[in-house]
Design a protein around this motif. Structure first.
Motif, PDB file in Angstrom:
ATOM      1  N   THR A 261      40.290  23.042  69.331  1.00  0.00           N
ATOM      2  CA  THR A 261      40.613  22.605  70.686  1.00  0.00           C
ATOM      3  C   THR A 261      42.115  22.695  70.922  1.00  0.00           C
ATOM      4  O   THR A 261      42.883  22.950  70.003  1.00  0.00           O
ATOM      5  N   ASN A 262      42.510  22.464  72.173  1.00  0.00           N
ATOM      6  CA  ASN A 262      43.925  22.493  72.517  1.00  0.00           C
ATOM      7  C   ASN A 262      44.663  21.314  71.895  1.00  0.00           C
ATOM      8  O   ASN A 262      45.750  21.467  71.353  1.00  0.00           O
ATOM      9  N   HIS A 263      44.107  20.098  72.047  1.00  0.00           N
ATOM     10  CA  HIS A 263      44.594  18.956  71.283  1.00  0.00           C
ATOM     11  C   HIS A 263      43.382  18.169  70.821  1.00  0.00           C
ATOM     12  O   HIS A 263      42.251  18.518  71.149  1.00  0.00           O
ATOM     13  N   GLU A 264      43.580  17.172  70.007  1.00  0.00           N
ATOM     14  CA  GLU A 264      42.468  16.530  69.313  1.00  0.00           C
ATOM     15  C   GLU A 264      41.676  15.640  70.266  1.00  0.00           C
ATOM     16  O   GLU A 264      41.955  14.457  70.412  1.00  0.00           O
ATOM     17  N   THR A 265      40.647  16.221  70.880  1.00  0.00           N
ATOM     18  CA  THR A 265      39.844  15.492  71.863  1.00  0.00           C
ATOM     19  C   THR A 265      38.378  15.372  71.478  1.00  0.00           C
ATOM     20  O   THR A 265      37.666  14.559  72.074  1.00  0.00           O
ATOM     21  N   LEU A 266      37.892  16.162  70.546  1.00  0.00           N
ATOM     22  CA  LEU A 266      36.455  16.222  70.281  1.00  0.00           C
ATOM     23  C   LEU A 266      36.063  15.674  68.911  1.00  0.00           C
ATOM     24  O   LEU A 266      34.986  15.977  68.398  1.00  0.00           O
ATOM     25  N   GLY A 279      40.559  22.535  63.602  1.00  0.00           N
ATOM     26  CA  GLY A 279      41.941  22.197  63.911  1.00  0.00           C
ATOM     27  C   GLY A 279      42.160  22.173  65.402  1.00  0.00           C
ATOM     28  O   GLY A 279      41.256  22.390  66.199  1.00  0.00           O
ATOM     29  N   ALA A 280      43.410  21.884  65.771  1.00  0.00           N
ATOM     30  CA  ALA A 280      43.803  21.841  67.174  1.00  0.00           C
ATOM     31  C   ALA A 280      45.117  22.579  67.348  1.00  0.00           C
ATOM     32  O   ALA A 280      45.978  22.564  66.461  1.00  0.00           O
ATOM     33  N   VAL A 281      45.265  23.231  68.490  1.00  0.00           N
ATOM     34  CA  VAL A 281      46.505  23.953  68.777  1.00  0.00           C
ATOM     35  C   VAL A 281      47.665  22.979  68.758  1.00  0.00           C
ATOM     36  O   VAL A 281      48.731  23.256  68.199  1.00  0.00           O
ATOM     37  N   ILE A 282      47.480  21.831  69.403  1.00  0.00           N
ATOM     38  CA  ILE A 282      48.444  20.724  69.318  1.00  0.00           C
ATOM     39  C   ILE A 282      47.812  19.706  68.375  1.00  0.00           C
ATOM     40  O   ILE A 282      46.876  19.000  68.757  1.00  0.00           O
ATOM     41  N   PRO A 283      48.269  19.622  67.132  1.00  0.00           N
ATOM     42  CA  PRO A 283      47.582  18.791  66.140  1.00  0.00           C
ATOM     43  C   PRO A 283      47.886  17.308  66.321  1.00  0.00           C
ATOM     44  O   PRO A 283      48.486  16.642  65.476  1.00  0.00           O
ATOM     45  N   SER A 284      47.421  16.767  67.445  1.00  0.00           N
ATOM     46  CA  SER A 284      47.690  15.371  67.772  1.00  0.00           C
ATOM     47  C   SER A 284      46.657  14.924  68.793  1.00  0.00           C
ATOM     48  O   SER A 284      46.099  15.734  69.531  1.00  0.00           O
ATOM     49  N   VAL A 285      46.429  13.594  68.874  1.00  0.00           N
ATOM     50  CA  VAL A 285      45.563  13.060  69.917  1.00  0.00           C
ATOM     51  C   VAL A 285      46.303  12.974  71.246  1.00  0.00           C
ATOM     52  O   VAL A 285      45.704  12.701  72.280  1.00  0.00           O
ATOM     53  N   SER A 286      47.616  13.209  71.228  1.00  0.00           N
ATOM     54  CA  SER A 286      48.421  13.215  72.450  1.00  0.00           C
ATOM     55  C   SER A 286      48.838  14.633  72.790  1.00  0.00           C
ATOM     56  O   SER A 286      49.162  15.436  71.901  1.00  0.00           O
ATOM     57  N   VAL A 308      35.689  31.190  63.591  1.00  0.00           N
ATOM     58  CA  VAL A 308      35.591  30.346  64.794  1.00  0.00           C
ATOM     59  C   VAL A 308      35.246  31.225  65.997  1.00  0.00           C
ATOM     60  O   VAL A 308      35.902  32.243  66.238  1.00  0.00           O
ATOM     61  N   PRO A 309      34.230  30.865  66.779  1.00  0.00           N
ATOM     62  CA  PRO A 309      33.824  31.719  67.910  1.00  0.00           C
ATOM     63  C   PRO A 309      34.691  31.559  69.146  1.00  0.00           C
ATOM     64  O   PRO A 309      34.740  32.453  69.992  1.00  0.00           O
ATOM     65  N   ALA A 310      35.372  30.393  69.303  1.00  0.00           N
ATOM     66  CA  ALA A 310      36.126  30.155  70.527  1.00  0.00           C
ATOM     67  C   ALA A 310      37.148  29.051  70.314  1.00  0.00           C
ATOM     68  O   ALA A 310      36.998  28.205  69.416  1.00  0.00           O
ATOM     69  N   ILE A 311      38.193  29.077  71.139  1.00  0.00           N
ATOM     70  CA  ILE A 311      39.136  27.966  71.230  1.00  0.00           C
ATOM     71  C   ILE A 311      38.844  27.266  72.554  1.00  0.00           C
ATOM     72  O   ILE A 311      38.819  27.893  73.611  1.00  0.00           O
ATOM     73  N   PHE A 312      38.604  25.961  72.477  1.00  0.00           N
ATOM     74  CA  PHE A 312      38.236  25.207  73.661  1.00  0.00           C
ATOM     75  C   PHE A 312      39.483  24.518  74.219  1.00  0.00           C
ATOM     76  O   PHE A 312      40.133  23.729  73.525  1.00  0.00           O
ATOM     77  N   VAL A 313      39.809  24.842  75.464  1.00  0.00           N
ATOM     78  CA  VAL A 313      41.007  24.289  76.099  1.00  0.00           C
ATOM     79  C   VAL A 313      40.592  23.293  77.173  1.00  0.00           C
ATOM     80  O   VAL A 313      39.556  23.448  77.815  1.00  0.00           O
ATOM     81  N   GLU A 314      41.424  22.279  77.361  1.00  0.00           N
ATOM     82  CA  GLU A 314      41.107  21.221  78.308  1.00  0.00           C
ATOM     83  C   GLU A 314      41.765  21.485  79.648  1.00  0.00           C
ATOM     84  O   GLU A 314      42.871  22.016  79.719  1.00  0.00           O
ATOM     85  N   VAL A 320      48.486  27.879  77.450  1.00  0.00           N
ATOM     86  CA  VAL A 320      49.333  29.008  77.050  1.00  0.00           C
ATOM     87  C   VAL A 320      49.288  29.241  75.544  1.00  0.00           C
ATOM     88  O   VAL A 320      49.045  30.365  75.074  1.00  0.00           O
ATOM     89  N   LEU A 321      49.508  28.190  74.750  1.00  0.00           N
ATOM     90  CA  LEU A 321      49.507  28.357  73.291  1.00  0.00           C
ATOM     91  C   LEU A 321      48.128  28.774  72.789  1.00  0.00           C
ATOM     92  O   LEU A 321      48.019  29.628  71.893  1.00  0.00           O
ATOM     93  N   ALA A 322      47.083  28.188  73.369  1.00  0.00           N
ATOM     94  CA  ALA A 322      45.723  28.544  72.950  1.00  0.00           C
ATOM     95  C   ALA A 322      45.441  30.016  73.217  1.00  0.00           C
ATOM     96  O   ALA A 322      44.819  30.703  72.403  1.00  0.00           O
ATOM     97  N   ARG A 323      45.892  30.520  74.347  1.00  0.00           N
ATOM     98  CA  ARG A 323      45.647  31.922  74.667  1.00  0.00           C
ATOM     99  C   ARG A 323      46.384  32.852  73.703  1.00  0.00           C
ATOM    100  O   ARG A 323      45.873  33.914  73.349  1.00  0.00           O
ATOM    101  N   ARG A 324      47.566  32.457  73.290  1.00  0.00           N
ATOM    102  CA  ARG A 324      48.298  33.276  72.313  1.00  0.00           C
ATOM    103  C   ARG A 324      47.537  33.343  70.991  1.00  0.00           C
ATOM    104  O   ARG A 324      47.420  34.414  70.380  1.00  0.00           O
ATOM    105  N   LEU A 325      47.023  32.195  70.547  1.00  0.00           N
ATOM    106  CA  LEU A 325      46.242  32.179  69.305  1.00  0.00           C
ATOM    107  C   LEU A 325      44.965  33.005  69.457  1.00  0.00           C
ATOM    108  O   LEU A 325      44.563  33.720  68.525  1.00  0.00           O
TER     109      LEU A 325
END
Length: 370
Positions: A261-266, A279-286, A308-314, A320-325
């Motif tokens: 995910t983009n950040h730790e939400t799931l 993992g998360a693109v932003i490795p934090s709950v914030s 991993v089949p997909a990066i899930f963004v909120e 932006v960072l998720a799309r680069r990855l």
């Protein structure tokens, strides 16, 4: 009398001046929204809770849920998600609004003087807690909502972000809400390492509903039977939703149930329904944290190794960072709702719709190519 004066060779009469003043005044009122027109009806304040009907249908976002005569007062919930949960229980006896507008990132939300006036009217304030709301919000609640009962829902359910339980035995559905002045409770010291995104587990959302129900029954003893009946009907919907989620997840092979995910939400969703968080693109709950180069490199490697089949963004966070990855690894980017409900017509304008939309997108992303 009507000769007027000459300005730049033109005769200016009194009646002409009056007409100009009337036109100017109308223009000012139009800009202010007092006369129907281009700017009328724009939502600048808090977004009302959506009122979900059975099956997850809800009132249009941005339409104020007005209380009838004899209302018990105002409930202010910090997010659109918790406002929707409260609205299901409160019904027409209460007015329910969300402090944060739809699409707001709660970690970065800045309250306004208008929010202080709103909180001053509240009889009940519903916070997520566990660090979701920024300090500016908890300070404002403490100073402005002096006549209100304040409850925090997540501390009863939250676990530490590294996955170690923060409150042993706190999953009981019979627990009462955490009632206190925000920012002064014993949980405050540990909020920094708690994950507040508890609602992504439907059983947790059910416990949140029970906490809200207990608070309302104390504030509105005359309406206790009605509140209890509404709560039970809604809990039945949530039990059906939970069963539906499990059926959908069963369609995905266990080896493909990996989440980035983009950040730790799931984390709660993953634990409840049998997924692994890679993992998360932003490795934090914030969302306010920033990844280091080493953390990004580690995540890239994990994505490749776990297939991993997909990066899930909120929707509330920049992708932006998720799309680069995703470009570097060749995986898809799939949008989810996280800290806010969606707008009217999105399919995610109630908690039930929010969960159905997210689960459908997750399952479809993990089922593609099988």
């Amino acid at each position: 009398m009507n000769e007027g004066k000459r300005i730049d060779g033109h005769r200016v009469t009194a009646s002409f001046v009056i007409r100009c003043l009337i036109i100017a005044f109308a223009g000012v009122m139009l800009m202010a929204g007092a006369i129907p027109g281009t700017f009328a009806g724009q939502q600048t304040g808090p977004v009302p809770a959506t009122a979900a009907a059975p099956g997850g249908a809800s009132a249009p976002a941005g339409e104020v849920a007005r209380s009838p005569s004899g209302s018990q007062g105002l409930i202010v919930a910090s997010t659109s998600i918790t406002a929707d949960l409260a609205r299901q229980v409160a019904g027409d006896r209460w007015e329910v609004v969300s402090l944060m507008p739809l699409g707001a990132d709660p970690h970065a939300f800045e309250p306004t003087p208008q929010d202080a006036r709103l909180l001053a009217r509240a009889r009940l304030v519903v916070l997520v807690g566990a660090g979701l709301e920024p300090p500016a919000v908890t300070r404002l609640v403490r100073s402005a909502a002096v006549q209100a009962q304040v409850i925090e829902l997540a501390p009863q359910l939250a676990v530490r972000s590294e996955g170690v339980s923060a409150h042993e035995g706190s999953s009981s559905q019979d627990e009462s809400p955490s009632e206190h002045e925000p920012g002064t409770h014993a949980h405050e010291a540990s909020h920094g390492d708690l994950d507040p995104h508890v609602w992504t587990s439907v059983p947790n959302a059910m416990r949140m509903v029970q906490q809200i129900t207990s608070a309302l029954e104390r504030l509105d003893p005359a309406g206790k039977a009605s509140i209890a009946a509404r709560a039970e009907r809604y809990l039945a919907q949530l039990r059906e939703l939970d069963a539906w989620v499990r059926r959908q997840v069963d369609r995905v092979p266990r080896e493909r149930r990996v989440l980035v995910t983009n950040h730790e939400t799931l984390n709660y969703f993953a634990r409840e329904y049998g997924f692994t968080v890679v993992g998360a693109v932003i490795p934090s709950v914030s969302t306010l944290a920033e990844p280091t180069a080493a953390e990004t490199a580690k995540l890239l490697d994990a994505i490749r190794r776990a297939n991993v089949p997909a990066i899930f963004v909120e929707a509330t966070v920049s992708p932006v960072l998720a799309r680069r990855l995703a470009q570097e690894t060749g995986v898809r980017v799939v949008a989810l709702y996280s800290d806010s409900l969606g707008p009217a017509g999105s399919g995610a304008d109630s908690y039930v719709g929010y969960m159905r939309t997210n689960v459908t997108r997750i399952v479809e992303a993990m089922s593609d190519g099988r």
